[in-house]
Design a protein around this motif. Structure first.
Motif, PDB file in Angstrom:
ATOM      1  N   ARG A  20       0.855  -1.188   0.000  1.00 46.33           N
ATOM      2  CA  ARG A  20       0.000   0.000   0.000  1.00 46.33           C
ATOM      3  C   ARG A  20       0.887   1.233   0.000  1.00 46.33           C
ATOM      4  O   ARG A  20       2.114   1.136   0.034  1.00 46.33           O
ATOM      5  N   HIS A  21       0.284   2.420  -0.015  1.00 44.20           N
ATOM      6  CA  HIS A  21       1.040   3.671  -0.026  1.00 44.20           C
ATOM      7  C   HIS A  21       0.794   4.459   1.260  1.00 44.20           C
ATOM      8  O   HIS A  21       0.789   5.688   1.258  1.00 44.20           O
ATOM      9  N   LEU A  22       0.630   3.757   2.372  1.00 40.48           N
ATOM     10  CA  LEU A  22       0.282   4.386   3.635  1.00 40.48           C
ATOM     11  C   LEU A  22       1.449   4.478   4.605  1.00 40.48           C
ATOM     12  O   LEU A  22       1.330   5.106   5.661  1.00 40.48           O
ATOM     13  N   GLY A  23       2.559   3.833   4.274  1.00 36.88           N
ATOM     14  CA  GLY A  23       3.725   3.885   5.164  1.00 36.88           C
ATOM     15  C   GLY A  23       3.622   2.985   6.376  1.00 36.88           C
ATOM     16  O   GLY A  23       4.430   3.122   7.309  1.00 36.88           O
ATOM     17  N   ILE A  24       2.649   2.095   6.398  1.00 39.58           N
ATOM     18  CA  ILE A  24       2.504   1.153   7.517  1.00 39.58           C
ATOM     19  C   ILE A  24       2.487  -0.271   6.988  1.00 39.58           C
ATOM     20  O   ILE A  24       1.986  -0.508   5.881  1.00 39.58           O
ATOM     21  N   PRO A  25       3.043  -1.197   7.752  1.00 42.73           N
ATOM     22  CA  PRO A  25       3.741  -1.014   9.024  1.00 42.73           C
ATOM     23  C   PRO A  25       5.076  -0.306   8.829  1.00 42.73           C
ATOM     24  O   PRO A  25       5.704  -0.420   7.770  1.00 42.73           O
ATOM     25  N   SER A  26       5.507   0.422   9.832  1.00 46.38           N
ATOM     26  CA  SER A  26       6.737   1.199   9.762  1.00 46.38           C
ATOM     27  C   SER A  26       7.949   0.321  10.058  1.00 46.38           C
ATOM     28  O   SER A  26       8.000  -0.355  11.092  1.00 46.38           O
ATOM     29  N   VAL A  27       8.923   0.358   9.176  1.00 37.90           N
ATOM     30  CA  VAL A  27      10.151  -0.409   9.377  1.00 37.90           C
ATOM     31  C   VAL A  27      10.921   0.133  10.586  1.00 37.90           C
ATOM     32  O   VAL A  27      11.445  -0.640  11.396  1.00 37.90           O
ATOM     33  N   THR A  28      11.000   1.444  10.721  1.00 41.44           N
ATOM     34  CA  THR A  28      11.747   2.002  11.847  1.00 41.44           C
ATOM     35  C   THR A  28      11.024   1.769  13.173  1.00 41.44           C
ATOM     36  O   THR A  28      11.673   1.570  14.205  1.00 41.44           O
ATOM     37  N   ARG A  29       9.697   1.775  13.157  1.00 40.69           N
ATOM     38  CA  ARG A  29       8.961   1.469  14.384  1.00 40.69           C
ATOM     39  C   ARG A  29       9.187   0.008  14.782  1.00 40.69           C
ATOM     40  O   ARG A  29       9.397  -0.297  15.970  1.00 40.69           O
ATOM     41  N   ALA A  30       9.169  -0.880  13.810  1.00 40.52           N
ATOM     42  CA  ALA A  30       9.456  -2.288  14.089  1.00 40.52           C
ATOM     43  C   ALA A  30      10.852  -2.441  14.676  1.00 40.52           C
ATOM     44  O   ALA A  30      11.064  -3.176  15.647  1.00 40.52           O
ATOM     45  N   ALA A  31      11.832  -1.759  14.081  1.00 43.94           N
ATOM     46  CA  ALA A  31      13.202  -1.829  14.592  1.00 43.94           C
ATOM     47  C   ALA A  31      13.281  -1.324  16.021  1.00 43.94           C
ATOM     48  O   ALA A  31      13.938  -1.935  16.879  1.00 43.94           O
ATOM     49  N   THR A  32      12.613  -0.222  16.294  1.00 43.37           N
ATOM     50  CA  THR A  32      12.633   0.348  17.648  1.00 43.37           C
ATOM     51  C   THR A  32      12.067  -0.630  18.663  1.00 43.37           C
ATOM     52  O   THR A  32      12.652  -0.849  19.734  1.00 43.37           O
ATOM     53  N   LEU A  33      10.949  -1.247  18.349  1.00 43.63           N
ATOM     54  CA  LEU A  33      10.337  -2.198  19.269  1.00 43.63           C
ATOM     55  C   LEU A  33      11.227  -3.411  19.495  1.00 43.63           C
ATOM     56  O   LEU A  33      11.338  -3.909  20.621  1.00 43.63           O
ATOM     57  N   CYS A  34      11.876  -3.881  18.433  1.00 47.69           N
ATOM     58  CA  CYS A  34      12.779  -5.025  18.572  1.00 47.69           C
ATOM     59  C   CYS A  34      13.990  -4.672  19.430  1.00 47.69           C
ATOM     60  O   CYS A  34      14.411  -5.453  20.297  1.00 47.69           O
ATOM     61  N   LEU A  35      14.554  -3.495  19.215  1.00 48.81           N
ATOM     62  CA  LEU A  35      15.708  -3.067  20.003  1.00 48.81           C
ATOM     63  C   LEU A  35      15.325  -2.852  21.458  1.00 48.81           C
ATOM     64  O   LEU A  35      16.061  -3.231  22.375  1.00 48.81           O
ATOM     65  N   GLN A  36      14.178  -2.254  21.684  1.00 50.30           N
ATOM     66  CA  GLN A  36      13.719  -2.039  23.056  1.00 50.30           C
ATOM     67  C   GLN A  36      13.504  -3.369  23.779  1.00 50.30           C
ATOM     68  O   GLN A  36      13.716  -3.458  24.996  1.00 50.30           O
ATOM     69  N   ALA A  37      13.126  -4.395  23.046  1.00 47.50           N
ATOM     70  CA  ALA A  37      12.881  -5.705  23.643  1.00 47.50           C
ATOM     71  C   ALA A  37      14.161  -6.495  23.860  1.00 47.50           C
ATOM     72  O   ALA A  37      14.130  -7.551  24.495  1.00 47.50           O
ATOM     73  N   GLY A  38      15.300  -5.985  23.345  1.00 45.67           N
ATOM     74  CA  GLY A  38      16.580  -6.635  23.600  1.00 45.67           C
ATOM     75  C   GLY A  38      17.285  -7.206  22.401  1.00 45.67           C
ATOM     76  O   GLY A  38      18.336  -7.843  22.557  1.00 45.67           O
ATOM     77  N   ALA A  39      16.752  -7.026  21.191  1.00 45.97           N
ATOM     78  CA  ALA A  39      17.453  -7.509  20.000  1.00 45.97           C
ATOM     79  C   ALA A  39      18.832  -6.853  19.925  1.00 45.97           C
ATOM     80  O   ALA A  39      18.995  -5.676  20.237  1.00 45.97           O
ATOM     81  N   ASN A  40      19.807  -7.620  19.488  1.00 46.62           N
ATOM     82  CA  ASN A  40      21.189  -7.138  19.454  1.00 46.62           C
ATOM     83  C   ASN A  40      21.535  -6.378  18.189  1.00 46.62           C
ATOM     84  O   ASN A  40      22.579  -5.728  18.130  1.00 46.62           O
ATOM     85  N   GLY A  41      20.682  -6.469  17.185  1.00 49.72           N
ATOM     86  CA  GLY A  41      20.971  -5.757  15.955  1.00 49.72           C
ATOM     87  C   GLY A  41      19.831  -5.871  14.970  1.00 49.72           C
ATOM     88  O   GLY A  41      18.830  -6.559  15.202  1.00 49.72           O
ATOM     89  N   ILE A  42      20.012  -5.175  13.856  1.00 46.56           N
ATOM     90  CA  ILE A  42      19.035  -5.134  12.773  1.00 46.56           C
ATOM     91  C   ILE A  42      19.734  -5.539  11.481  1.00 46.56           C
ATOM     92  O   ILE A  42      20.856  -5.103  11.202  1.00 46.56           O
ATOM     93  N   THR A  43      19.061  -6.375  10.706  1.00 43.15           N
ATOM     94  CA  THR A  43      19.552  -6.799   9.393  1.00 43.15           C
ATOM     95  C   THR A  43      18.565  -6.353   8.325  1.00 43.15           C
ATOM     96  O   THR A  43      17.343  -6.416   8.526  1.00 43.15           O
TER      97      THR A  43
END
Length: 259
Positions: A20-43
């Protein structure tokens, strides 16, 4: 305590967004949630056709990771295509790139499904690895589980290998599971003996991950995308990341670049 890092591949988040052209789901929001939960990095794996991760996503994630200096950004792809230009653009903008993973996929390939043939590609790879090192970036080569190939991977200058784990995942729960685990363990030992770090990825999930980490020595990092994002659709990012960290025997991020 096991010291295997979890790097979350966000390609599937971008794939859904791109429908779609709505910008959701957000890649950066997903990354933020993963990092906040303890993920060690992003690929991310930005393919030339941008069917999932786009150039703008790579730079946006780089900006985000500046605020997480103890986490890593791994950009993977074919260095003969768009990968090197992507990394150069990031570094020119003073954005972090900690690791590049060279993957020998074709431009239209559905997903990565084999490792490098170093008898064929060694000369070209050696020059590209040297370029990445000149930029101060660690290099991992996507490789099949072949103990005999680990010395050649070291010889072209790689710092790590990422073992292509789909054959193990396909054998999970079958009579071939033990043999596949033994093959990956032997390959990891050969890599470590050659002076390489060991990463792993492709079709690892909450069912098969713990056994892999327990049996395959010295795994520094696993990169997981498809299964993890599928789990997150049902469980949410926080519970999913915490579940994968438990599979790795850890509940907190490990120091940047360790191993």
């Amino acid at each position: 305590m096991n010291k295997t890092s979890l790097s979350v591949n966000l390609n599937k988040v971008a794939l859904v967004r791109n429908t779609r052209h709505l910008g959701i789901p957000s890649v950066t929001r997903a990354a933020t949630l993963c990092l906040q939960a303890g993920a060690n990095g992003i690929t991310v794996h930005p393919r030339p056709d941008e069917r999932h991760i786009r150039g703008g996503d790579v730079s946006d994630l780089g900006e985000l990771l500046k605020a997480w200096p103890d986490r890593e950004f791994n950009i993977e792809g074919n260095p003969y295509h768009n990968l090197m230009d992507c990394v150069r653009e990031q570094l020119d903008r003073k954005l972090p790139v900690h690791q590049v993973t060279f993957v020998p996929d074709s431009e239209g390939q559905f997903t990565s499904d084999h490792g490098w043939n170093l008898a064929q590609d060694a000369d070209r790879l050696r020059r590209l690895i040297a370029q990445a090192h000149a930029w101060g970036v660690r290099v991992s080569l996507f490789m099949d589980a072949d103990p005999q190939a680990m010395g050649a991977a070291k010889a072209v200058g790689a710092d790590r290998v990422e073992l292509y784990t789909e054959p193990y995942a396909a054998a999970w729960g079958t009579a071939q599971q033990a043999a596949q685990l033994a093959r990956f363990a032997e390959t990891a030992r050969a890599a470590l003996h050659a002076g390489l770090g060991v990463n792993a990825g492709h079709d690892l999930n909450r069912d098969n991950l713990s056994a892999f980490i327990q049996q395959v020595p010295g795994v520094s990092e696993v990169s997981i995308g498809h299964a993890l994002i599928a789990d997150a659709l049902e469980l949410g990012y926080t519970a999913t990341i915490q579940g994968y960290l438990r599979c790795l025997g850890s509940s907190s991020p490990r120091p940047l670049g360790e191993g």
